[in-house]
Design a protein around this motif. Structure first.
Motif, PDB file in Angstrom:
ATOM      1  N   GLU A  49      -8.985  -0.790   9.879  1.00 60.78           N
ATOM      2  CA  GLU A  49      -8.534  -1.846  10.790  1.00 60.78           C
ATOM      3  C   GLU A  49      -7.282  -2.533  10.255  1.00 60.78           C
ATOM      4  OE1 GLU A  49     -10.058  -6.064  12.680  1.00 60.78           O
ATOM      5  OE2 GLU A  49     -11.531  -4.706  11.810  1.00 60.78           O
ATOM      6  N   GLU A  50      -7.254  -2.787   8.979  1.00 61.43           N
ATOM      7  CA  GLU A  50      -6.099  -3.447   8.356  1.00 61.43           C
ATOM      8  C   GLU A  50      -4.839  -2.588   8.469  1.00 61.43           C
ATOM      9  OE1 GLU A  50      -5.587  -4.546   3.861  1.00 61.43           O
ATOM     10  OE2 GLU A  50      -7.040  -5.896   4.829  1.00 61.43           O
ATOM     11  N   LEU A  51      -4.977  -1.296   8.228  1.00 61.20           N
ATOM     12  CA  LEU A  51      -3.847  -0.373   8.346  1.00 61.20           C
ATOM     13  C   LEU A  51      -3.334  -0.339   9.789  1.00 61.20           C
ATOM     14  CD1 LEU A  51      -1.931   1.758   7.173  1.00 61.20           C
ATOM     15  CD2 LEU A  51      -3.724   3.472   7.609  1.00 61.20           C
ATOM     16  N   ASN A  52      -4.244  -0.269  10.750  1.00 66.44           N
ATOM     17  CA  ASN A  52      -3.818  -0.248  12.148  1.00 66.44           C
ATOM     18  C   ASN A  52      -3.137  -1.546  12.560  1.00 66.44           C
ATOM     19  OD1 ASN A  52      -4.499   2.373  12.657  1.00 66.44           O
ATOM     20  ND2 ASN A  52      -6.343   1.910  13.817  1.00 66.44           N
ATOM     21  N   GLN A  53      -3.601  -2.678  12.054  1.00 65.39           N
ATOM     22  CA  GLN A  53      -2.933  -3.948  12.361  1.00 65.39           C
ATOM     23  C   GLN A  53      -1.506  -3.936  11.828  1.00 65.39           C
ATOM     24  OE1 GLN A  53      -5.467  -6.949  10.661  1.00 65.39           O
ATOM     25  NE2 GLN A  53      -6.828  -7.007  12.435  1.00 65.39           N
ATOM     26  N   PHE A  54      -1.331  -3.464  10.624  1.00 66.62           N
ATOM     27  CA  PHE A  54       0.001  -3.351  10.038  1.00 66.62           C
ATOM     28  C   PHE A  54       0.895  -2.449  10.889  1.00 66.62           C
ATOM     29  CE2 PHE A  54       2.696  -0.639   7.328  1.00 66.62           C
ATOM     30  CZ  PHE A  54       3.616  -1.586   6.902  1.00 66.62           C
ATOM     31  N   LEU A  55       0.358  -1.305  11.302  1.00 67.72           N
ATOM     32  CA  LEU A  55       1.142  -0.353  12.093  1.00 67.72           C
ATOM     33  C   LEU A  55       1.455  -0.885  13.492  1.00 67.72           C
ATOM     34  CD1 LEU A  55      -0.594   2.937  10.928  1.00 67.72           C
ATOM     35  CD2 LEU A  55       1.720   2.168  10.349  1.00 67.72           C
ATOM     36  N   ILE A  56       0.546  -1.651  14.072  1.00 64.45           N
ATOM     37  CA  ILE A  56       0.810  -2.256  15.384  1.00 64.45           C
ATOM     38  C   ILE A  56       1.973  -3.242  15.288  1.00 64.45           C
ATOM     39  CG2 ILE A  56      -0.132  -3.867  17.112  1.00 64.45           C
ATOM     40  CD1 ILE A  56      -2.825  -2.343  16.750  1.00 64.45           C
ATOM     41  N   ILE A  57       2.010  -4.021  14.222  1.00 67.76           N
ATOM     42  CA  ILE A  57       3.138  -4.947  14.024  1.00 67.76           C
ATOM     43  C   ILE A  57       4.434  -4.146  13.891  1.00 67.76           C
ATOM     44  CG2 ILE A  57       4.176  -6.605  12.415  1.00 67.76           C
ATOM     45  CD1 ILE A  57       1.270  -7.573  11.835  1.00 67.76           C
ATOM     46  N   LEU A  58       4.411  -3.091  13.102  1.00 67.49           N
ATOM     47  CA  LEU A  58       5.587  -2.248  12.925  1.00 67.49           C
ATOM     48  C   LEU A  58       6.037  -1.658  14.255  1.00 67.49           C
ATOM     49  CD1 LEU A  58       6.147   0.308  10.088  1.00 67.49           C
ATOM     50  CD2 LEU A  58       6.742   0.848  12.425  1.00 67.49           C
ATOM     51  N   VAL A  59       5.126  -1.043  14.996  1.00 64.51           N
ATOM     52  CA  VAL A  59       5.483  -0.408  16.272  1.00 64.51           C
ATOM     53  C   VAL A  59       6.018  -1.436  17.265  1.00 64.51           C
ATOM     54  CG1 VAL A  59       4.496   0.775  18.293  1.00 64.51           C
ATOM     55  CG2 VAL A  59       3.969   1.589  15.992  1.00 64.51           C
ATOM     56  N   THR A  60       5.416  -2.607  17.308  1.00 64.81           N
ATOM     57  CA  THR A  60       5.865  -3.640  18.238  1.00 64.81           C
ATOM     58  C   THR A  60       7.279  -4.096  17.923  1.00 64.81           C
ATOM     59  OG1 THR A  60       3.602  -4.412  18.586  1.00 64.81           O
ATOM     60  CG2 THR A  60       5.387  -5.955  19.123  1.00 64.81           C
ATOM     61  N   LEU A 117       4.971 -16.799   2.914  1.00 61.55           N
ATOM     62  CA  LEU A 117       3.870 -15.898   2.550  1.00 61.55           C
ATOM     63  C   LEU A 117       4.040 -15.370   1.130  1.00 61.55           C
ATOM     64  CD1 LEU A 117       3.321 -13.846   5.825  1.00 61.55           C
ATOM     65  CD2 LEU A 117       1.832 -15.600   4.849  1.00 61.55           C
ATOM     66  N   ILE A 118       5.275 -15.107   0.732  1.00 66.10           N
ATOM     67  CA  ILE A 118       5.529 -14.646  -0.630  1.00 66.10           C
ATOM     68  C   ILE A 118       5.075 -15.721  -1.620  1.00 66.10           C
ATOM     69  CG2 ILE A 118       7.357 -14.121  -2.309  1.00 66.10           C
ATOM     70  CD1 ILE A 118       8.850 -12.711   0.039  1.00 66.10           C
ATOM     71  N   LYS A 119       5.412 -16.970  -1.337  1.00 63.59           N
ATOM     72  CA  LYS A 119       5.035 -18.083  -2.222  1.00 63.59           C
ATOM     73  C   LYS A 119       3.520 -18.311  -2.253  1.00 63.59           C
ATOM     74  CE  LYS A 119       9.360 -20.516  -1.554  1.00 63.59           C
ATOM     75  NZ  LYS A 119      10.021 -21.644  -0.885  1.00 63.59           N
ATOM     76  N   SER A 120       2.840 -17.985  -1.152  1.00 61.43           N
ATOM     77  CA  SER A 120       1.397 -18.240  -1.085  1.00 61.43           C
ATOM     78  C   SER A 120       0.570 -17.247  -1.904  1.00 61.43           C
ATOM     79  CB  SER A 120       0.919 -18.209   0.366  1.00 61.43           C
ATOM     80  OG  SER A 120       0.846 -16.870   0.851  1.00 61.43           O
ATOM     81  N   ASN A 121       1.144 -16.100  -2.229  1.00 57.16           N
ATOM     82  CA  ASN A 121       0.440 -15.051  -2.979  1.00 57.16           C
ATOM     83  C   ASN A 121      -0.809 -14.537  -2.272  1.00 57.16           C
ATOM     84  OD1 ASN A 121       2.248 -14.932  -5.175  1.00 57.16           O
ATOM     85  ND2 ASN A 121       1.296 -16.754  -6.061  1.00 57.16           N
ATOM     86  N   ARG A 122      -0.867 -14.666  -0.931  1.00 52.20           N
ATOM     87  CA  ARG A 122      -2.016 -14.143  -0.184  1.00 52.20           C
ATOM     88  C   ARG A 122      -2.045 -12.623  -0.229  1.00 52.20           C
ATOM     89  NH1 ARG A 122      -1.973 -16.338   5.741  1.00 52.20           N
ATOM     90  NH2 ARG A 122      -3.480 -14.653   5.893  1.00 52.20           N
ATOM     91  N   LEU A 123      -3.240 -12.081  -0.306  1.00 50.83           N
ATOM     92  CA  LEU A 123      -3.440 -10.633  -0.300  1.00 50.83           C
ATOM     93  C   LEU A 123      -4.239 -10.254   0.942  1.00 50.83           C
ATOM     94  CD1 LEU A 123      -4.448 -10.050  -4.035  1.00 50.83           C
ATOM     95  CD2 LEU A 123      -2.178  -9.775  -3.009  1.00 50.83           C
ATOM     96  N   THR A 124      -4.027  -9.030   1.410  1.00 55.13           N
ATOM     97  CA  THR A 124      -4.831  -8.552   2.535  1.00 55.13           C
ATOM     98  C   THR A 124      -6.248  -8.313   2.034  1.00 55.13           C
ATOM     99  OG1 THR A 124      -4.207  -6.247   2.141  1.00 55.13           O
ATOM    100  CG2 THR A 124      -2.830  -7.497   3.682  1.00 55.13           C
ATOM    101  N   ILE A 129      -3.080  -5.833  -0.821  1.00 55.44           N
ATOM    102  CA  ILE A 129      -1.626  -5.819  -0.995  1.00 55.44           C
ATOM    103  C   ILE A 129      -1.088  -7.174  -0.537  1.00 55.44           C
ATOM    104  CG2 ILE A 129      -1.365  -3.317  -0.755  1.00 55.44           C
ATOM    105  CD1 ILE A 129      -0.461  -3.802   2.135  1.00 55.44           C
ATOM    106  N   PRO A 130       0.065  -7.577  -1.024  1.00 56.18           N
ATOM    107  CA  PRO A 130       0.609  -8.864  -0.576  1.00 56.18           C
ATOM    108  C   PRO A 130       0.740  -8.900   0.949  1.00 56.18           C
ATOM    109  CG  PRO A 130       1.838  -8.066  -2.460  1.00 56.18           C
ATOM    110  CD  PRO A 130       0.912  -6.956  -2.040  1.00 56.18           C
ATOM    111  N   TYR A 131       0.253  -9.989   1.531  1.00 57.44           N
ATOM    112  CA  TYR A 131       0.210 -10.114   2.984  1.00 57.44           C
ATOM    113  C   TYR A 131       1.597 -10.031   3.615  1.00 57.44           C
ATOM    114  CZ  TYR A 131      -1.158 -11.662   7.606  1.00 57.44           C
ATOM    115  OH  TYR A 131      -1.358 -11.718   8.951  1.00 57.44           O
ATOM    116  N   TYR A 132       2.609 -10.514   2.895  1.00 59.16           N
ATOM    117  CA  TYR A 132       3.951 -10.509   3.485  1.00 59.16           C
ATOM    118  C   TYR A 132       4.449  -9.093   3.786  1.00 59.16           C
ATOM    119  CZ  TYR A 132       5.944  -9.468  -1.143  1.00 59.16           C
ATOM    120  OH  TYR A 132       6.267  -8.895  -2.342  1.00 59.16           O
ATOM    121  N   PHE A 133       3.924  -8.070   3.083  1.00 62.24           N
ATOM    122  CA  PHE A 133       4.309  -6.683   3.398  1.00 62.24           C
ATOM    123  C   PHE A 133       3.974  -6.332   4.845  1.00 62.24           C
ATOM    124  CE2 PHE A 133       3.905  -5.172  -1.247  1.00 62.24           C
ATOM    125  CZ  PHE A 133       5.258  -5.361  -1.460  1.00 62.24           C
TER     126      PHE A 133
END
Length: 179
Positions: A49-60, A117-124, A129-133
């Motif tokens: 699910e996480e990978l597909n969310q990332f790819l949906i953002i990319l495709v959009t 997001l980079i400053k927050s250090n959030r991970l998926t 992986i860093p959320y900002y990616f």
């Protein structure tokens, strides 16, 4: 000038089409594999699910640039269709320039968001992986779409006719608009 735009546009198009094509293939393979795992083994792929969310953002956000390049973006043309060719062309220059400016502004704000997001250090949650990616494609897509609208504005300034994009001239064909 338009020759330079064509070379830049061709390079962007190759990159975008590769990103879009591979993203859709990976999304399809990931989804099918996850369904097989769920049905056959009663266990999902933990990152699917996480990978597909990332790819949906990319495709959009990469896809909006391709849509703009091909003149496939949503537009409200009733008003401009009523104008004459010269006024319609002027309106198209104003609209494409204004849209480009808005997209660049949104890209600026999205860079600010990515920086936070980079400053927050959030991970998926799954892949860690860093959320900002996952949202780096937002400023990229908004920027290259803004460039597409600038290309359209330049094309309208330097070429005869009214153009939806660098590649697509605006035409009105009565047979396509039956009531």
């Amino acid at each position: 000038m338009l020759g330079i735009l064509k070379h830049l546009d061709d390079g962007l198009s190759v990159i975008e089409r590769q990103l879009l094509g591979w993203s859709i293939v990976i999304m399809a393979v990931n989804t099918v594999a996850n369904v097989i795992m769920r049905l056959g083994f009663s266990s999902s792929i933990f990152f699917s699910e996480e990978l597909n969310q990332f790819l949906i953002i990319l495709v959009t956000f990469v896809g909006i640039s391709e849509a703009a390049r091909m003149g496939r973006h949503i537009r409200m043309s009733a008003f401009t269709d009523m104008l004459g060719p010269k006024s319609g062309k002027i309106m198209m220059i104003i609209i494409t320039t204004g849209t480009a400016c808005l997209l660049f502004l949104l890209a600026w704000y999205s860079v600010d968001y990515v920086m936070s997001l980079i400053k927050s250090n959030r991970l998926t949650p799954a892949l860690r992986i860093p959320y900002y990616f996952t949202v780096l494609w937002v400023p990229f897509g908004l920027t290259v779409t803004g460039i597409q609208f600038l290309f359209a504005a330049a094309t309208n300034i330097f070429k005869p006719g009214t153009h939806l994009s660098y590649r697509v001239e605006d035409t009105f064909e009565a047979e396509d608009h039956h009531l």
